[in-house]
Write a protein that holds these residues in place. Sequence first.
Motif, PDB file in Angstrom:
ATOM      1  N   ILE A  57       0.834  -1.208   0.000  1.00  0.00           N
ATOM      2  CA  ILE A  57       0.000   0.000   0.000  1.00  0.00           C
ATOM      3  C   ILE A  57       0.868   1.257   0.000  1.00  0.00           C
ATOM      4  N   LEU A  63      -2.979   2.465  -4.910  1.00  0.00           N
ATOM      5  CA  LEU A  63      -3.686   2.060  -3.693  1.00  0.00           C
ATOM      6  C   LEU A  63      -3.767   3.189  -2.667  1.00  0.00           C
ATOM      7  N   TYR A  68      -7.882   1.993   1.190  1.00  0.00           N
ATOM      8  CA  TYR A  68      -6.602   1.375   1.515  1.00  0.00           C
ATOM      9  C   TYR A  68      -5.836   2.145   2.584  1.00  0.00           C
ATOM     10  N   GLU A 305      -6.619  -5.796  -6.638  1.00  0.00           N
ATOM     11  CA  GLU A 305      -5.488  -4.898  -6.856  1.00  0.00           C
ATOM     12  C   GLU A 305      -4.203  -5.448  -6.236  1.00  0.00           C
TER      13      GLU A 305
END
Length: 321
Positions: A57, A63, A68, A305
């Motif tokens: 992340i 992200l 996130y 993702e």
Amino acid sequence: MNANDTNLFNVNVSIVHPEYFFIAGLSGVPYSRYYYIFLFCTYIIAVIGNCTVLLIIAFDRSLHTPKYIAVFNLALADSCETNALIPNMMRMFVFESQNISYNACLANMFFVFFFGTTQCSTLVVLAYDRFVAICLPLRYHAIVTNTVMFLMCSAIWTFNAFLISLTVYFINRLSMCKSNVIQSFFCDHGPVYRLACNDNSINFFMGQLSTGLYLIAPLILIVLSYLGIFLALSKITTWERTLKALKTCVSHLLLVASLFLPIICIYLIASTTYLSPNARIISVSLAYATPPMLNPIIYVLNTAEIKLLIRKVFKNRSVPS
């Protein structure tokens, strides 16, 4: 006011603090070495998994979204709680040292509960994120921004730090003259304040307040958010769109189940049947230690993702230079 009445306000009450506590832990549990092996594996998986989620992340700009930010907050709390809890348990087993100094005990209590309550609070934030995304999709980007999510997560850390610090402060006002043996696997709030021989009603109140704020209230808010989500989904005409919306909630629902269901089951079983001290300690320690291990696994397996990014990393490494 007479002399006797005056003396009531001049009573010198001494507070007795033990030099150390003895954490009973799993000392009486048969085959406890196998349980510690499980804890060690749990620790390794939790640390590696949560650090992986944090790094992904942090370094993938795609992200850097409100959802996130909350996932990052959860992974950070999971990683910190694991490090506050399991290494101390392993130290007791490996070095056969179950003594912990008074100040270290209070510090252990603070960090375990601080990061644990942050987990519960972050799940409520994630539920709010899913509620707005599904019920108010056209206004989602205006309502839930990176700034708003960052402020919400910051407020969680600040408020939890204040409340848990206050809880630990009230422990420091107790006089421990009954025993120095803590019937738990860490410096647990309840087993510690029950060792006091002076008035511990404020500690009982703080324990009940924390239970309401971090177990009952989060669960109610999460249930209400999903009632709103299911109501919104019932108005969608196509099954494909409904299924697509539900898939975005799978990870969060699994996280909620992994954290709250074990605790609920323990309380229900304890209230209806007799649980031996060893059975209670094992079940509660599992409820504390397991979610930080499961959370990164759940998000990696259920987030497209993150899976895509991991595939790219392994694909790039497999290509010869």
